[in-house]
Enzyme design. Structure first.
Site, PDB file in Angstrom:
ATOM      1  N   LEU A 199      -2.556  -3.456  11.337  1.00 31.89           N
ATOM      2  CA  LEU A 199      -3.171  -3.186  10.037  1.00 31.89           C
ATOM      3  C   LEU A 199      -3.429  -1.690   9.945  1.00 31.89           C
ATOM      4  O   LEU A 199      -3.685  -1.031  10.963  1.00 31.89           O
ATOM      5  CB  LEU A 199      -4.507  -3.927   9.893  1.00 31.89           C
ATOM      6  CG  LEU A 199      -4.496  -5.462   9.894  1.00 31.89           C
ATOM      7  CD1 LEU A 199      -5.927  -5.985   9.815  1.00 31.89           C
ATOM      8  CD2 LEU A 199      -3.664  -6.017   8.755  1.00 31.89           C
ATOM      9  N   ASP A 200      -3.416  -1.159   8.726  1.00 30.14           N
ATOM     10  CA  ASP A 200      -3.808   0.238   8.543  1.00 30.14           C
ATOM     11  C   ASP A 200      -5.234   0.429   9.059  1.00 30.14           C
ATOM     12  O   ASP A 200      -6.050  -0.493   9.007  1.00 30.14           O
ATOM     13  CB  ASP A 200      -3.787   0.614   7.052  1.00 30.14           C
ATOM     14  CG  ASP A 200      -2.396   0.551   6.452  1.00 30.14           C
ATOM     15  OD1 ASP A 200      -1.421   0.507   7.223  1.00 30.14           O
ATOM     16  OD2 ASP A 200      -2.296   0.549   5.213  1.00 30.14           O
ATOM     17  N   LYS A 201      -5.527   1.634   9.499  1.00 29.48           N
ATOM     18  CA  LYS A 201      -6.848   1.933  10.061  1.00 29.48           C
ATOM     19  C   LYS A 201      -7.986   1.520   9.123  1.00 29.48           C
ATOM     20  O   LYS A 201      -8.980   0.930   9.548  1.00 29.48           O
ATOM     21  CB  LYS A 201      -6.947   3.430  10.366  1.00 29.48           C
ATOM     22  CG  LYS A 201      -8.290   3.850  10.938  1.00 29.48           C
ATOM     23  CD  LYS A 201      -8.337   5.349  11.221  1.00 29.48           C
ATOM     24  CE  LYS A 201      -9.717   5.758  11.727  1.00 29.48           C
ATOM     25  NZ  LYS A 201      -9.796   7.208  11.999  1.00 29.48           N
TER      26      LYS A 201
ATOM     27  N   ARG B 110      -0.382  -1.023  -0.747  1.00 19.85           N
ATOM     28  CA  ARG B 110      -0.887   0.241  -1.297  1.00 19.85           C
ATOM     29  C   ARG B 110       0.200   0.963  -2.104  1.00 19.85           C
ATOM     30  O   ARG B 110      -0.051   1.483  -3.198  1.00 19.85           O
ATOM     31  CB  ARG B 110      -1.402   1.128  -0.172  1.00 19.85           C
ATOM     32  CG  ARG B 110      -2.563   0.504   0.586  1.00 19.85           C
ATOM     33  CD  ARG B 110      -2.828   1.193   1.914  1.00 19.85           C
ATOM     34  NE  ARG B 110      -3.283   2.558   1.727  1.00 19.85           N
ATOM     35  CZ  ARG B 110      -3.491   3.407   2.739  1.00 19.85           C
ATOM     36  NH1 ARG B 110      -3.281   3.011   3.986  1.00 19.85           N
ATOM     37  NH2 ARG B 110      -3.897   4.628   2.497  1.00 19.85           N
TER      38      ARG B 110
END
Length: 237
Positions: free
Chosen positions: A51-53, A151
């Site tokens: 997952l993105d940070k 996103r």
């Protein structure tokens, strides 16, 4: 750090990752990642996906090489149902729709992605769960697993994820923007945002492994729930 374990067996572990934490170590080992904490606890652990940070929610790690290979094939082969929840800017024209446009690395900006017909096939379904006019609360199902997919796709249709500094305006959500007669507490010099991080949460995973079906779910964290509560109050007016 106390790990928020959603499910665990001899094959894999599923955790609820907090926003602001790396899934796996970055190239320069700049800060501890979720994988580092798992290695400290289990000795060895295998990355299945990431997952993105700044995205919170469900992430799965395998405990052995055989499971790692099996789970990786499921994720890469689009055999995992992946659902996210997110807050986006504005009101969408369609209550539900599919975004189907390729994604590729930005030619000039390292680590940034961009939509392009020549990019890797990328498919995102969305459904509007609640409309707050200035914001909308959505459920996403992604059928591919491209970097920053949701996103990038939301930027493409003009409704970036709230607080997205890369693909949106990055502005935090402030109570003063919702309440007409908002007064800052005397002891505070400036208003603290009700949400200052990426408004995206990995909510649900469903897959079949060795003949058994797994349904994994992570409730949105406290900050997102608090924001939704405020938006509902504001909408009622």
């Amino acid at each position: 750090m106390k790990l928020d374990i959603l499910f665990e067996n001899d094959l894999f572990i599923a955790l609820n990752k907090p926003s602001g934490m790396l899934s796996i170590p970055d190239r320069i080992q700049s800060e501890p990642s979720m994988k580092d904490f798992l290695i400290a606890k289990y000795g060895q652990i295998f990355t299945v996906h990431r997952l993105d940070k700044d995205t919170s929610g469900i992430i799965v790690f395998a405990k052995d090489e055989v499971t790692h290979k099996a789970l990786s094939q499921l994720f890469e082969g689009r055999a995992v149902e992946k659902y996210y929840l997110g807050l986006v800017n504005g009101t969408l024209m369609n209550e539900r729709d599919t975004i189907n446009i390729g994604i590729m690395e930005h030619p000039a900006r390292n680590g940034t992605m961009v939509t392009n017909a020549k990019g890797k096939p990328s498919i995102t379904d969305y459904e509007v769960l609640e409309n707050f006019r200035i914001y909308s609360w959505l459920q996403f199902q992604i059928h591919t697993g491209r970097t920053h997919q949701i996103r990038v796709h939301m930027k493409y249709i003009g409704h970036s994820i709230v607080c997205d500094a890369i693909y949106g305006d990055g502005k935090p959500v402030l109570i003063s923007a919702l309440k007409k007669n908002f007064n800052l507490a005397k002891k505070e010099e400036e208003e603290r945002p009700i949400l200052g991080r990426l408004g995206l949460h990995s909510y649900k995973l469903k897959f079949e492994l060795h003949g058994e079906t797994y349904h994994l779910e992570a409730e949105p964290p406290k900050d997102l729930r608090a924001l939704l509560q405020q938006l509902r109050k504001w909408k009622k007016g």
